[in-house]
Scaffold this motif. Structure first.
Motif, PDB file in Angstrom:
ATOM      1  N   ASN A   1      -1.624  19.229  49.174  1.00  0.00           N
ATOM      2  CA  ASN A   1      -0.612  18.484  48.429  1.00  0.00           C
ATOM      3  C   ASN A   1      -1.113  18.373  46.996  1.00  0.00           C
ATOM      4  O   ASN A   1      -2.301  18.561  46.734  1.00  0.00           O
ATOM      5  N   ALA A   2      -0.230  18.065  46.051  1.00  0.00           N
ATOM      6  CA  ALA A   2      -0.611  18.119  44.642  1.00  0.00           C
ATOM      7  C   ALA A   2      -1.742  17.152  44.315  1.00  0.00           C
ATOM      8  O   ALA A   2      -2.676  17.500  43.589  1.00  0.00           O
ATOM      9  N   ILE A   3      -1.692  15.935  44.848  1.00  0.00           N
ATOM     10  CA  ILE A   3      -2.734  14.949  44.558  1.00  0.00           C
ATOM     11  C   ILE A   3      -4.081  15.424  45.101  1.00  0.00           C
ATOM     12  O   ILE A   3      -5.076  15.521  44.370  1.00  0.00           O
ATOM     13  N   GLY A   4      -4.116  15.702  46.390  1.00  0.00           N
ATOM     14  CA  GLY A   4      -5.375  16.092  47.030  1.00  0.00           C
ATOM     15  C   GLY A   4      -5.923  17.399  46.492  1.00  0.00           C
ATOM     16  O   GLY A   4      -7.133  17.539  46.277  1.00  0.00           O
ATOM     17  N   THR A   5      -5.051  18.366  46.256  1.00  0.00           N
ATOM     18  CA  THR A   5      -5.504  19.669  45.784  1.00  0.00           C
ATOM     19  C   THR A   5      -5.942  19.599  44.323  1.00  0.00           C
ATOM     20  O   THR A   5      -6.898  20.279  43.927  1.00  0.00           O
ATOM     21  N   ALA A   6      -5.285  18.763  43.516  1.00  0.00           N
ATOM     22  CA  ALA A   6      -5.745  18.565  42.140  1.00  0.00           C
ATOM     23  C   ALA A   6      -7.145  17.962  42.120  1.00  0.00           C
ATOM     24  O   ALA A   6      -7.977  18.333  41.284  1.00  0.00           O
ATOM     25  N   LEU A   7      -7.434  17.049  43.055  1.00  0.00           N
ATOM     26  CA  LEU A   7      -8.776  16.481  43.159  1.00  0.00           C
ATOM     27  C   LEU A   7      -9.779  17.528  43.627  1.00  0.00           C
ATOM     28  O   LEU A   7     -10.890  17.623  43.102  1.00  0.00           O
TER      29      LEU A   7
ATOM     30  N   VAL B   1     -13.804  12.914  37.124  1.00  0.00           N
ATOM     31  CA  VAL B   1     -12.445  12.583  37.554  1.00  0.00           C
ATOM     32  C   VAL B   1     -12.432  11.159  38.109  1.00  0.00           C
ATOM     33  O   VAL B   1     -13.200  10.826  39.015  1.00  0.00           O
ATOM     34  N   ILE B   2     -11.548  10.321  37.566  1.00  0.00           N
ATOM     35  CA  ILE B   2     -11.469   8.933  38.018  1.00  0.00           C
ATOM     36  C   ILE B   2     -10.126   8.613  38.666  1.00  0.00           C
ATOM     37  O   ILE B   2      -9.928   7.516  39.184  1.00  0.00           O
ATOM     38  N   GLY B   3      -9.208   9.556  38.645  1.00  0.00           N
ATOM     39  CA  GLY B   3      -7.907   9.324  39.251  1.00  0.00           C
ATOM     40  C   GLY B   3      -6.992  10.505  39.060  1.00  0.00           C
ATOM     41  O   GLY B   3      -7.388  11.533  38.489  1.00  0.00           O
ATOM     42  N   VAL B   4      -5.749  10.366  39.542  1.00  0.00           N
ATOM     43  CA  VAL B   4      -4.759  11.433  39.435  1.00  0.00           C
ATOM     44  C   VAL B   4      -3.412  10.813  39.061  1.00  0.00           C
ATOM     45  O   VAL B   4      -3.035   9.759  39.581  1.00  0.00           O
ATOM     46  N   LEU B   5      -2.710  11.450  38.130  1.00  0.00           N
ATOM     47  CA  LEU B   5      -1.328  11.100  37.805  1.00  0.00           C
ATOM     48  C   LEU B   5      -0.436  12.158  38.434  1.00  0.00           C
ATOM     49  O   LEU B   5      -0.688  13.357  38.282  1.00  0.00           O
ATOM     50  N   ASP B   6       0.608  11.708  39.133  1.00  0.00           N
ATOM     51  CA  ASP B   6       1.429  12.648  39.910  1.00  0.00           C
ATOM     52  C   ASP B   6       2.907  12.305  39.770  1.00  0.00           C
ATOM     53  O   ASP B   6       3.278  11.129  39.697  1.00  0.00           O
ATOM     54  N   VAL B   7       3.730  13.341  39.711  1.00  0.00           N
ATOM     55  CA  VAL B   7       5.178  13.179  39.853  1.00  0.00           C
ATOM     56  C   VAL B   7       5.591  13.918  41.116  1.00  0.00           C
ATOM     57  O   VAL B   7       5.361  15.128  41.236  1.00  0.00           O
ATOM     58  N   SER B   8       6.147  13.180  42.066  1.00  0.00           N
ATOM     59  CA  SER B   8       6.623  13.764  43.317  1.00  0.00           C
ATOM     60  C   SER B   8       8.113  13.503  43.452  1.00  0.00           C
ATOM     61  O   SER B   8       8.604  12.427  43.072  1.00  0.00           O
TER      62      SER B   8
ATOM     63  N   THR C   1       8.441  18.269  46.156  1.00  0.00           N
ATOM     64  CA  THR C   1       7.855  19.087  45.095  1.00  0.00           C
ATOM     65  C   THR C   1       7.020  18.143  44.244  1.00  0.00           C
ATOM     66  O   THR C   1       7.485  17.079  43.847  1.00  0.00           O
ATOM     67  N   CYS C   2       5.761  18.490  44.006  1.00  0.00           N
ATOM     68  CA  CYS C   2       4.820  17.551  43.397  1.00  0.00           C
ATOM     69  C   CYS C   2       3.986  18.244  42.312  1.00  0.00           C
ATOM     70  O   CYS C   2       3.532  19.377  42.505  1.00  0.00           O
TER      71      CYS C   2
ATOM     72  N   GLN D   1     -10.046  20.012  40.850  1.00  0.00           N
ATOM     73  CA  GLN D   1     -10.296  19.354  39.559  1.00  0.00           C
ATOM     74  C   GLN D   1      -9.520  20.042  38.447  1.00  0.00           C
ATOM     75  O   GLN D   1     -10.043  20.330  37.359  1.00  0.00           O
ATOM     76  N   ALA D   2      -8.238  20.275  38.747  1.00  0.00           N
ATOM     77  CA  ALA D   2      -7.361  20.970  37.805  1.00  0.00           C
ATOM     78  C   ALA D   2      -5.917  20.581  38.095  1.00  0.00           C
ATOM     79  O   ALA D   2      -5.579  20.228  39.235  1.00  0.00           O
ATOM     80  N   PRO D   3      -5.038  20.619  37.087  1.00  0.00           N
ATOM     81  CA  PRO D   3      -3.618  20.336  37.322  1.00  0.00           C
ATOM     82  C   PRO D   3      -3.054  21.272  38.383  1.00  0.00           C
ATOM     83  O   PRO D   3      -3.361  22.479  38.385  1.00  0.00           O
ATOM     84  N   THR D   4      -2.234  20.727  39.271  1.00  0.00           N
ATOM     85  CA  THR D   4      -1.755  21.491  40.416  1.00  0.00           C
ATOM     86  C   THR D   4      -0.311  21.141  40.725  1.00  0.00           C
ATOM     87  O   THR D   4       0.054  19.962  40.737  1.00  0.00           O
ATOM     88  N   THR D   5       0.495  22.154  40.973  1.00  0.00           N
ATOM     89  CA  THR D   5       1.856  21.961  41.476  1.00  0.00           C
ATOM     90  C   THR D   5       1.923  22.502  42.898  1.00  0.00           C
ATOM     91  O   THR D   5       1.472  23.628  43.159  1.00  0.00           O
ATOM     92  N   VAL D   6       2.459  21.697  43.805  1.00  0.00           N
ATOM     93  CA  VAL D   6       2.660  22.131  45.188  1.00  0.00           C
ATOM     94  C   VAL D   6       4.137  21.939  45.499  1.00  0.00           C
ATOM     95  O   VAL D   6       4.648  20.804  45.434  1.00  0.00           O
ATOM     96  N   HIS D   7       4.813  23.018  45.815  1.00  0.00           N
ATOM     97  CA  HIS D   7       6.271  22.992  45.968  1.00  0.00           C
ATOM     98  C   HIS D   7       6.686  23.316  47.395  1.00  0.00           C
ATOM     99  O   HIS D   7       6.244  24.315  47.973  1.00  0.00           O
TER     100      HIS D   7
END
Length: 627
Positions: A110-116, A151-158, A138-139, A119-125
């Motif tokens: 998922n975008a949050i977990g995979t971005a962590l 990395v201290i957190g993640v910003l996500d639009v789902s 779509t995230c 350690q890079a911006p990620t889109t999971v559709h």
């Protein structure tokens, strides 16, 4: 035909399988208790307090689009969410709510977990999600890092998969950068903090570099854009200071702060790039800000030849003269020009000259270095953005470089480094002569003459899948190759021209010109201009630049690096004699004190020892210098 997952998603799926997850796993409805969630928010108070305003602004841009904005901690646990009521109801069905862990170990790809994990911006559709239950999503997620780069957190639009928009990731990444900038600014209280950019209008936006120093000038930290502009990693910067990075003693910064109307400083960084700087002093006795400072002039410093026409660049080299003649024949004919050559060979100088001699000379000349801007920002730099397109955007939006060049010339330097996705958008703009700003929907007509430059072999980039072939053929109407400085026959004339740009007239000693002719000049014209600037500062009130005014590292590089083919006759021997003579005279003047002589010559003691040792080895008589 079998659908092939992108490499990042395929790797994430393999990790999900290794965690023992099953694709048909039911969503986890076991969030943290309210007290535990409150405690977690308190542990992440700095992140939370600076992220929530950014989330609210971001949500305003995507409201009523079946989306939500989420903030997580460094483990992927959701701390806060904002969203449309109808979508939040669907999100609750898959536990996309505060207090729930969305790491890959818990929810698979998922975008949050995979971005962590990446350690890079990620889109999971859609069905790229590992769990079938999440296929309706779509995230787009971007990590948030602290001043150490952790990395201290993640910003996500789902949102609903049907609401997918290609601009969403750009908005998320820019909002994450703004959160990082706010966090950075709040971290260092007893410090000097610099806000800098090559363009003054971008100071105070998310595009600025930020760097902090102790009150005595030792480096503390820099944000992402600061690291990018400085061109050094955080560990490498730990050995630096304000003065070594920005070429100005910290004492002068304090003097500047005491002036009646301090403002933007015009400084030259260690890598030769000039930047505008706003300094902010947050010292224990109280904070002081330095805004909109006057430029610090350097009357003895040679300037690079700016705003010259084509003939002014023609200083006697046959290959350059041939290139200029070709340009003359296509000026004003709508033929795109592609300039190739090594870094620093003067591609932008030539582009400026082309503009000044073209029928568009009264229009704007707008340059964009595609390799000097982080990928997250290059889209808004090039295409612009509408009002409120992302967190930290200007109230009325901003035109991109393309629109700024309307009626004039657009110069895209290092075009070979432009991301592939933007290459497609650029091609569309060139073909349709219309541009759509980020966050906008209405195409805007644009009229520009295009000049591009690259140090890459674009055909090789095409073969490697890094450059679009259709864009290449759109750009290469006339291809010009600039010779490197080591192959040019007009070195002496170039040196004279650069020195003519200074307020003080100087000449260069013959021995120095001999050295210049021997040097390989890996940095080309840019290196020569920087060297002359440094040597002029060292020369002070003297009328001639001598060997003792040259930087130590230049002399060391000359000895260590491969040299241009030397003349067969004796000029090198003569040059060695000149060097030795200068060293011996200075040693005599300082009573044989090598340290004092080295300081007087502006070289290191090791350089003097090496020169004396080498000369002694080469001489049959074993010449012994005066003690």
């Amino acid at each position: 035909m079998t659908y092939q997952l992108p490499a990042t998603i395929a790797s994430a799926h393999r990790r999900s399988q290794s965690f023992g997850l099953r694709a048909n796993l039911r969503p986890d409805f076991d969030p943290l208790s309210l007290s535990a969630l409150s405690a977690l928010v308190e542990q992440n108070r700095m992140l939370y307090s600076h992220a929530v305003p950014a989330m609210e602004t971001l949500y305003q841009q995507i409201a009523n689009t079946h989306n939500s904005v989420l903030l997580t901690d460094a483990r992927g646990v959701i701390l806060h969410s904002l969203g449309d009521a109808d979508f939040l109801e669907k999100a609750n069905r898959v536990a996309l709510t505060p207090g729930v862990n969305w790491s890959e170990e818990s929810k698979g790809t998922n975008a949050i977990g995979t971005a962590l994990a990446e350690q890079a911006p990620t889109t999971v559709h859609a069905d790229q999600h590992y769990l079938t239950a999440n296929h309706f999503l779509t995230c787009s997620a971007a990590p948030i890092v602290d001043h150490h780069g952790a990395v201290i957190g993640v910003l996500d639009v789902s949102g609903d998969r049907r609401s997918f928009h290609k601009h969403t990731m750009a908005l998320v990444r820019m909002s994450a950068l703004m959160i990082e900038n706010h966090l950075f600014a709040a971290t260092f209280e007893n410090a000097i903090t610099l806000h800098f950019h090559t363009r003054p209008e971008f100071i105070g936006t998310l595009m600025e570099g930020i760097a902090s120093f102790t009150p005595d000038g030792r480096f503390l930290a820099a944000n992402r854009n600061g690291l990018f502009q400085l061109g050094l990693s955080t560990p490498a910067l730990q050995a630096h200071s304000f003065s070594s990075l920005f070429g100005m003693p910290v004492s002068k910064l304090y003097d500047h702060e005491r002036s009646a109307a301090p403002g933007l400083l015009d400084l030259c960084m260690h890598n030769g790039v000039r930047v505008y700087v706003r300094a902010e002093l947050r010292l224990k006795h109280g904070a002081r800000r330095l805004d909109d400072a006057p430029t610090l002039p350097s009357p003895t410093v040679p300037k690079q030849p700016e705003r010259a026409n084509l003939q002014a660049l023609n200083t006697g080299d046959a290959r350059l003269a041939q290139a200029i003649a070709k340009v003359d024949r296509v000026l004003g004919q709508g033929v795109p020009i592609l300039i190739t050559g090594e870094t620093g060979t003067g591609k932008e100088w030539l582009a400026q000259a082309i503009h000044r001699d073209s029928p568009r000379a009264r229009g704007p000349f707008v340059a964009l270095n595609c390799a000097a801007i982080p990928e997250a920002l290059i889209e808004s730099e090039l295409f612009g953005y509408e009002e409120g397109a992302f967190t930290g955007a200007r109230r009325k939006g901003a035109p991109g470089r393309i629109m700024q060049a309307h009626g004039g010339t657009l110069f895209l330097d290092e075009i070979g480094d432009m991301p592939l996705a933007l290459q497609a958008r650029l091609l569309r703009v060139l073909e349709e002569r219309k541009v759509v700003p980020l966050g906008g929907a209405k195409p805007l007509a644009v009229d520009v003459e295009l000049v591009c430059a690259t140090n890459h072999d674009l055909r090789r980039r095409i073969a490697d899948g890094l450059f679009r072939e259709d864009l290449y053929y759109r750009l290469n109407g006339l291809v010009l190759k600039l010779p490197p400085l080591r192959e040019r026959s007009d070195l002496d004339a170039l040196v004279g021209k650069m020195l003519d740009g200074a307020h003080r007239q100087r000449r260069v000693a013959d021995a120095v010109l001999h050295l210049f002719r021997r040097h390989a000049w890996p940095g080309n014209l840019r290196q020569l201009a920087t060297l002359l600037r440094t040597a002029s500062l060292m020369a002070g009130d003297e009328d001639e630049i001598g060997l003792h005014h040259l930087p130590d590292d230049f002399l060391d590089d000359l000895d260590a690096s491969p040299l241009k083919p030397r003349p067969a006759a004796a000029p090198d021997t003569k040059l060695d004699d000149l060097e030795l003579s200068a060293i011996l005279r200075t040693l005599n003047a300082h009573g044989g004190n090598v340290s004092a002589a080295a300081r007087a010559l502006g070289v290191s003691r090791n350089t003097i020892y090496r020169k004396l040792s080498r000369t002694s080895q080469q001489s049959p008589a074993g010449r012994t210098p005066h003690p």
